[in-house]
Design a protein around this motif. Structure first.
Motif, short mmCIF file in Angstrom:
data_model
loop_
_atom_site.label_atom_id
_atom_site.label_comp_id
_atom_site.label_asym_id
_atom_site.label_seq_id
_atom_site.Cartn_x
_atom_site.Cartn_y
_atom_site.Cartn_z
N ALA A 309 0.84 -1.20 0.00
CA ALA A 309 0.00 0.00 0.00
C ALA A 309 0.87 1.25 0.00
O ALA A 309 1.69 1.42 0.90
CB ALA A 309 -0.91 0.00 1.23
N PRO A 310 0.73 2.13 -1.00
CA PRO A 310 1.51 3.37 -1.00
C PRO A 310 1.27 4.19 0.27
O PRO A 310 2.20 4.81 0.80
CB PRO A 310 0.99 4.11 -2.24
CG PRO A 310 0.48 3.03 -3.14
CD PRO A 310 -0.10 2.00 -2.20
N ILE A 311 0.03 4.22 0.75
CA ILE A 311 -0.31 4.81 2.04
C ILE A 311 -0.92 3.70 2.88
O ILE A 311 -1.93 3.10 2.52
CB ILE A 311 -1.31 5.97 1.89
CG1 ILE A 311 -0.69 7.11 1.08
CG2 ILE A 311 -1.76 6.48 3.25
CD1 ILE A 311 -1.66 8.24 0.77
N VAL A 368 -6.82 1.86 1.17
CA VAL A 368 -5.86 2.08 2.25
C VAL A 368 -6.18 1.16 3.43
O VAL A 368 -7.33 1.13 3.91
CB VAL A 368 -5.88 3.56 2.69
CG1 VAL A 368 -5.01 3.76 3.92
CG2 VAL A 368 -5.38 4.44 1.54
N PRO A 369 -5.21 0.42 3.95
CA PRO A 369 -5.48 -0.61 4.98
C PRO A 369 -6.10 -0.09 6.27
O PRO A 369 -6.98 -0.73 6.83
CB PRO A 369 -4.09 -1.20 5.23
CG PRO A 369 -3.34 -0.98 3.96
CD PRO A 369 -3.82 0.34 3.43
N LEU A 370 -5.63 1.07 6.75
CA LEU A 370 -6.13 1.59 8.02
C LEU A 370 -6.54 3.06 7.88
O LEU A 370 -5.85 3.84 7.23
CB LEU A 370 -5.09 1.48 9.12
CG LEU A 370 -4.78 0.10 9.69
CD1 LEU A 370 -3.66 0.19 10.71
CD2 LEU A 370 -6.02 -0.53 10.32
N ILE A 386 -9.42 3.76 15.04
CA ILE A 386 -8.83 3.10 13.87
C ILE A 386 -9.88 2.19 13.23
O ILE A 386 -10.56 1.41 13.91
CB ILE A 386 -7.59 2.28 14.26
CG1 ILE A 386 -6.50 3.20 14.79
CG2 ILE A 386 -7.07 1.51 13.05
CD1 ILE A 386 -5.19 2.52 15.11
N VAL A 387 -10.01 2.29 11.91
CA VAL A 387 -10.95 1.47 11.15
C VAL A 387 -10.18 0.64 10.12
O VAL A 387 -9.39 1.18 9.35
CB VAL A 387 -12.00 2.34 10.42
CG1 VAL A 387 -13.02 1.45 9.70
CG2 VAL A 387 -12.69 3.29 11.39
N ARG A 388 -10.39 -0.68 10.12
CA ARG A 388 -9.72 -1.57 9.19
C ARG A 388 -10.46 -1.62 7.86
O ARG A 388 -11.69 -1.70 7.83
CB ARG A 388 -9.63 -2.99 9.76
CG ARG A 388 -8.66 -3.12 10.91
CD ARG A 388 -8.71 -4.49 11.56
NE ARG A 388 -8.49 -5.59 10.63
CZ ARG A 388 -8.03 -6.79 11.00
NH1 ARG A 388 -7.74 -7.02 12.27
NH2 ARG A 388 -7.87 -7.74 10.12
#
Length: 534
Positions: A309-311, A368-370, A386-388
């Motif tokens: 993931a770039p971010i 984006v993962p998080l 935090i949201v997954r």
């Protein structure tokens, strides 16, 4: 061998079914309803590609290029441990050199692009744009290799190649120009060449499984499917459950001495005797990004494994009426700084012309993962929410545990994406031992593991017999990890009578993966699997 049925980017057909739009970023198609349209929408809306005004060519935007660069960073470091050196060879190749190895170029011939003019003047001789680089490189291998002291010669280049596809183009999976890495090596003996083939194949497995979180099978291609002009081909094979089709992810070929004969690549050994070199070539392409999208994407858009993931973390402020926006902004900036300092790729969405809800959907679309949300309550409690992206789970964590908890969550997401994809793939695997079981499994979009005699005539016969009704079954590979075969199982199931009675007495000695119309590989024989999407 394994086989699967249906195009990896097609499936489900069906009418357009609109997904509920909480913002204007909602997807128009569901993955399970119309896979092809869903895929096209995801790669555009997530800002991975933009369509270009030449059919089959695409602009790779930063969101895609940064993923490619992250994989490149890993792979480059690993092959340098094997003493690979970087090269760059020209894009053009003359016709006489290209035609020198006829078996090799035959599969590429229909899609080779030619330059025939300079301005308004015809060139004295047409010049081809490389579809692959064996014929570009090997005349110079012959020049550079003289003695055993010049071996092994190991070169790698990152470049583009052009293959003028005429079938339906698909971003990443099937395009007229694409990016790849191609390694070309020469050794004094077959043992060294064989060893490298498997070393590189293991690196390809790691790219798919450890970085892209895509499960693959390692194995050897059949004689029909191997790289034209080579001795044997190994590959990593992925599978798309939504469509029931396999995708050849990357290939590592032992070329034997065929190209050495054609291009006179010889060396003087320690005894002063001239010998031909043993050669390998291997490559993976930007197709790998498309496989990742197909595997993990959902009805909200792209889902990215954290390693590519770039971010990895996007921070969004959630200011309510009369909230201390300055303090919230400062907390967001501090969070991004802390994460970046710890090596986590984090960024903040500071756009004031969009609502927090719009931003949530935007970054979910981009995979984006998080997501970290910071509002007045979080500020007061010295925490962040935090949201997954992978499962939507939400958790509040104290700022003091920020880095540790984020690292744990990123690792969990990476593992969960691979585990989920592996479970979905494995649920599609069907072991068969008869022709009836084979055709039924093929029709049910299964990844088939079937006993195999590894005979060209039989493979072609199976393709011919399944083409119309079932979509042309084709082999993926003979996996290196083999199940036990039932004792006495014969290999004549599904053969045509023309195979010959005496040959029907052969015993199956291994199992092979099959799928129907696999997506193919830009680096394969048979014009890189032109059946895909037909």
């Amino acid at each position: 061998m394994s086989t699967s049925k249906g195009s990896a980017a097609k499936g489900g057909g069906g009418k357009k079914k609109e997904v509920k739009k909480e913002t204007k970023l909602g997807m128009a198609y569901r993955k399970d309803d119309n896979f092809g349209e869903w895929y096209s929408e995801v790669v555009v809306n997530s800002e991975m590609i933009e369509y270009y005004d030449i059919s089959g060519c695409y602009i790779l935007r930063p969101w895609a290029m940064e993923i490619w660069e992250l994989m490149k960073e890993f792979f480059d470091a690993e092959i340098k441990k094997l003493k690979l050196k970087p090269y760059y060879f020209p894009l053009f190749v003359t016709e006489n050199v290209l035609q020198k190895e006829k078996d090799h170029i035959e599969g590429f011939a229909p899609e080779v692009a030619w330059v025939t003019k300079s301005g308004k003047s015809d060139l004295e001789a047409p010049i081809a744009i490389r579809p692959t680089s064996e014929t570009v490189m090997y005349p110079y291998f012959s020049k550079w290799i003289r003695s055993h002291r010049d071996l092994p010669l190991r070169c790698n280049q990152w470049c583009n190649v052009v293959r003028w596809e005429f079938s339906n183009p698909t971003p990443f999976i099937r395009s007229r120009e694409f990016l790849w890495q191609e390694g070309h090596t020469a050794f004094a003996n077959k043992e060294e060449a064989d060893e490298e083939v498997l070393q590189i194949l293991e690196l390809y497995r790691r790219i798919y499984e450890e970085f892209l979180a895509v499960p693959v099978s390692k194995g050897r291609k059949s004689e029909v499917e191997k790289f034209a002009g080579g001795l044997y081909t190994t590959s990593v094979e992925a599978f798309i459950p939504n469509t029931g089709r396999g995708i050849q992810g990357a290939t590592s070929h032992c070329l034997g001495q065929n190209f050495a004969k054609m291009f006179d690549i010889t060396f003087e050994n320690e005894k002063g005797v001239r010998e031909m070199v043993w050669q390998n070539s291997w490559a993976y392409t930007t197709r790998s990004i498309g496989v990742m999208v197909m595997t993990h994407g959902d009805d909200k858009g792209l889902v990215l494994p954290p390693k590519v993931a770039p971010i990895q973390v996007i921070v969004i402020s959630v200011p309510y009426k009369d909230a201390d926006t300055t303090a919230i902004k400062g907390a967001c900036e501090s969070t991004v700084y802390t994460l970046n300092q710890s090596g986590i790729r984090a960024d903040q969405d500071t756009r004031e012309n969009y609502s927090p809800g719009w931003k949530y959907s935007h970054w979910e679309m981009k995979g984006v993962p998080l997501r970290i949300e910071i509002g007045p309550k979080d500020l007061a409690n010295k925490q962040v929410r935090i949201v997954r992206r992978d499962n939507g789970a939400k958790v509040d964590i104290p700022v003091t545990n920020l880095v540790e908890d984020v690292k744990v969550l990123l690792d969990e997401i990476q593992k969960n994406l691979f585990k989920t994809a592996q479970e979905r793939r494995d649920a599609c695997v069907q072991v068969v031992s008869s022709w009836d079981e084979f055709t039924t499994a093929l029709n049910n979009k299964r990844l088939i593991l079937a006993p195999w005699c590894d005979e060209e005539e039989v493979e072609k016969d199976v393709k011919a017999r399944t083409k119309g009704e079932l979509g042309a079954a084709k082999t993926l590979c003979t996996p290196f990890e083999q199940p036990e075969l039932p004792e006495g199982l014969r290999s004549d199931e599904g053969r045509s009578k023309a195979s010959g009675a005496e040959r029907n007495q052969n015993q199956a000695n291994q199992s092979c993966q099959w799928t129907s119309k696999d997506a193919g590989d830009h680096y394969s024989s048979e014009a890189w699997e032109r059946e895909y999407f037909q």
